[in-house]
Design a protein around this motif. Sequence first.
Motif, mmCIF file in Angstrom:
data_model
loop_
_atom_site.group_PDB
_atom_site.id
_atom_site.type_symbol
_atom_site.label_atom_id
_atom_site.label_comp_id
_atom_site.label_asym_id
_atom_site.label_seq_id
_atom_site.Cartn_x
_atom_site.Cartn_y
_atom_site.Cartn_z
ATOM 1 N N SER A 171 7.618 -1.262 -15.182
ATOM 2 C CA SER A 171 7.680 -0.324 -14.059
ATOM 3 C C SER A 171 8.551 0.870 -14.420
ATOM 4 N N VAL A 172 8.078 2.056 -14.070
ATOM 5 C CA VAL A 172 8.822 3.292 -14.291
ATOM 6 C C VAL A 172 9.716 3.528 -13.080
ATOM 7 N N THR A 173 10.963 3.958 -13.311
ATOM 8 C CA THR A 173 11.901 4.136 -12.209
ATOM 9 C C THR A 173 11.370 5.151 -11.206
ATOM 10 N N SER A 174 11.545 4.868 -9.917
ATOM 11 C CA SER A 174 10.954 5.706 -8.863
ATOM 12 C C SER A 174 11.993 6.203 -7.861
ATOM 13 N N SER A 175 13.253 6.184 -8.248
ATOM 14 C CA SER A 175 14.294 6.736 -7.389
ATOM 15 C C SER A 175 15.416 7.287 -8.264
ATOM 16 N N PHE A 192 3.526 9.313 -8.974
ATOM 17 C CA PHE A 192 2.257 10.009 -8.856
ATOM 18 C C PHE A 192 2.096 10.510 -7.425
ATOM 19 N N GLY A 193 1.046 11.306 -7.192
ATOM 20 C CA GLY A 193 0.811 11.877 -5.875
ATOM 21 C C GLY A 193 0.156 10.904 -4.920
ATOM 22 N N THR A 194 -1.106 11.134 -4.578
ATOM 23 C CA THR A 194 -1.835 10.298 -3.625
ATOM 24 C C THR A 194 -2.891 9.478 -4.348
ATOM 25 N N PRO A 195 -3.436 8.433 -3.703
ATOM 26 C CA PRO A 195 -4.458 7.602 -4.356
ATOM 27 C C PRO A 195 -5.699 8.383 -4.783
ATOM 28 N N SER A 196 -6.039 9.438 -4.068
ATOM 29 C CA SER A 196 -7.275 10.169 -4.352
ATOM 30 C C SER A 196 -7.147 11.215 -5.444
ATOM 31 N N THR A 242 0.842 -1.200 0.000
ATOM 32 C CA THR A 242 0.000 0.000 0.000
ATOM 33 C C THR A 242 0.878 1.251 0.000
ATOM 34 N N GLU A 243 0.605 2.165 -0.921
ATOM 35 C CA GLU A 243 1.354 3.409 -1.020
ATOM 36 C C GLU A 243 0.388 4.578 -0.915
ATOM 37 N N THR A 244 0.755 5.600 -0.168
ATOM 38 C CA THR A 244 -0.134 6.753 0.023
ATOM 39 C C THR A 244 0.482 8.067 -0.431
ATOM 40 N N ASN A 245 1.786 8.101 -0.642
ATOM 41 C CA ASN A 245 2.467 9.303 -1.126
ATOM 42 C C ASN A 245 3.546 8.903 -2.114
ATOM 43 N N GLY A 246 3.781 9.751 -3.104
ATOM 44 C CA GLY A 246 4.817 9.459 -4.084
ATOM 45 C C GLY A 246 4.676 8.048 -4.608
ATOM 46 N N MET A 247 3.527 7.753 -5.205
ATOM 47 C CA MET A 247 3.195 6.380 -5.596
ATOM 48 C C MET A 247 3.976 5.952 -6.836
ATOM 49 N N THR A 248 4.520 4.743 -6.788
ATOM 50 C CA THR A 248 5.256 4.210 -7.932
ATOM 51 C C THR A 248 4.323 4.008 -9.116
ATOM 52 N N ILE A 249 4.885 4.007 -10.326
ATOM 53 C CA ILE A 249 4.097 3.942 -11.559
ATOM 54 C C ILE A 249 4.415 2.654 -12.299
ATOM 55 N N GLY A 280 3.578 12.845 -14.463
ATOM 56 C CA GLY A 280 3.756 12.631 -13.034
ATOM 57 C C GLY A 280 4.683 13.689 -12.472
ATOM 58 N N TYR A 281 5.343 13.352 -11.369
ATOM 59 C CA TYR A 281 6.250 14.272 -10.697
ATOM 60 C C TYR A 281 7.678 13.713 -10.724
ATOM 61 N N ASN A 282 8.654 14.584 -10.912
ATOM 62 C CA ASN A 282 10.060 14.179 -10.851
ATOM 63 C C ASN A 282 10.469 14.136 -9.374
ATOM 64 N N ALA A 283 10.057 13.051 -8.708
ATOM 65 C CA ALA A 283 10.326 12.878 -7.279
ATOM 66 C C ALA A 283 10.499 11.396 -6.988
ATOM 67 N N ASN A 284 10.990 11.087 -5.801
ATOM 68 C CA ASN A 284 11.189 9.708 -5.401
ATOM 69 C C ASN A 284 9.942 9.129 -4.746
ATOM 70 N N ALA A 285 9.831 7.820 -4.777
ATOM 71 C CA ALA A 285 8.714 7.137 -4.142
ATOM 72 C C ALA A 285 8.633 7.525 -2.669
ATOM 73 N N GLY A 286 7.399 7.771 -2.193
ATOM 74 C CA GLY A 286 7.181 8.122 -0.801
ATOM 75 C C GLY A 286 7.154 9.602 -0.518
ATOM 76 N N THR A 287 7.492 10.452 -1.497
ATOM 77 C CA THR A 287 7.487 11.902 -1.288
ATOM 78 C C THR A 287 6.066 12.396 -1.068
ATOM 79 N N ALA A 288 5.863 13.186 -0.024
ATOM 80 C CA ALA A 288 4.524 13.673 0.329
ATOM 81 C C ALA A 288 4.251 15.051 -0.278
#
Length: 529
Positions: free
Chosen positions: A60-64, A71-75, A37-44, A95-103
């Motif tokens: 899978s798209v690289t996430s680090s 992506f942002g949040t599930p909602s 389950t991911e809630t922030n900085g969701m992998t693609i 999407g966003y140029n950020a790492n997985a888990g970024t809020a």
Amino acid sequence: MKKHLLTLGLLAFGFTSFAQFTPGNLVVVQAGDDATTETNGMTIHVKEYTKTGGFVQKISVTSSGANSVVFGTPSATTEGTPALSSNRQFLTFMGYNANAGTASLSGSNSSTTKRTAVVFKADGTYSTANFNVFSGQSPRSIVASNTGTDFWMVGGSSGLRTGNTSSETTTSVVASPTAFRSVNTVGSDIYFSTSNSSTSPAPAVRIGKVDGTATGGFIPLPGVPTTTIIPHSFVLFDTDNSGTPDLLYVGLDDGLQKYHLSGGTWVDDGLFSTGTGSILKGITGFIVTGQTDVTIFGIVGANIGNKLVSIVDNAGFTSTISASKTDLVTAPAGAVFKGVTFTPGTTQTVLPVELKSFEGRQQSQSVRLDWATASEHNNSHFNVLRANDNKQFKSIGKVEGNGNASTIQKYAFVDANPFAGNNYYQLQQVDFNGSAEKSDVILVKTDLKDKTLSIHQKGGQLEATIYVDEAATAQFYINNVSGQKIFETKLQLSNGYNQQSIDLSKINAGVYIATVVINGNKHTLKFVR
């Protein structure tokens, strides 16, 4: 092979853990991992499915790291909506140029957290480009030009913009209204959807077309409500091949809305409900030539565990929608489907042949294949492809098509020389213009013995008979039970049965193993001298 779409130096890259997309299949863009389950900085993850929901592959798209995209949040309802270019060669989403888990990504400053365009090609590779745009808002939808050098993009603010891959800058195309949801192209025209509730600046709009004659201008589609619907994505069809779209489906908060064009005005053909609060987003669709049924694929639900569905409208192009829905795939626990489109390389939304069924069964020493089409357009023929467990498909026959048909057509083919054990079959449907599309793969298991190699002894001679269904180079050798090689030769085999004689007169009595290796496949038989 074509060059990479984006040549952005440090910011462009590709991966090798991919496989070629199959034309005519679906691509679903997924936020979040299959298991976590991911809630922030969701992998693609980009998932390929058949039109009936059969899983094909996941990329899978690289996430680090510097080139990560998340992506942002599930909602985030409309963030990451995928689209195909008009020539259907490039699949895009943002999407966003950020790492997985970024809020807090949707509220981030785009000067430090760039908004990233992800572009997939038909060969399964992807590239990225970063843009300083939609600051403090989410990136929602992006579509590439037919050359792949320019984009049109929308987000939660900043209007509809165009971006260039080499400069990584954007300029305004339509400055307002705001709250754009999706953007897409039909031919050379650019269409968009918006949930903007304001009528200032005029005119009010929900589905619009960019006015190419005036900078910053747009034209609301006449007849489409400008205040009472909240559109997400949409699909336009040109059913009479006039060059102008005349059939429109729109994904709304509670279902699929249909319109048809009559006398220059879009006429309301009703709503197919997906349930209160069951948002329908990220839609695409197709029509089979000669048929009036329309199939729409979309994502029902905006949050974790939503579903890929198909909705078939069988009412005809100008009648009130009469549809049925089939759930195809449910998003994994903790993940969200963002949208669906066809695989890049799918050349048309009007499909030439609709395969209704494809099955096979063993019949004595052979395998019989049966298939049926619901309709056909310009269907030249079918190539029958077969593989064993090595999955290297080769053509074993050809069956002529019926050209054009609007009724069910049945076909059969007998494989007189199937493999022992697993046989994988696939149909390649070929149009008169040479374009082709492959079916799903089916498996037929046989209880046959391997007939590739057979041997018998006559006097001091060993007669080896080797069967192949096409010419090949083979290695033939004999070992004793200790593994010592006592005979070896290279053979040039022709199609059918081939014989090889070996002099055993000077070989001691004992147990021996004869082996033939063809295309990496080994066939062995034990014999006693």
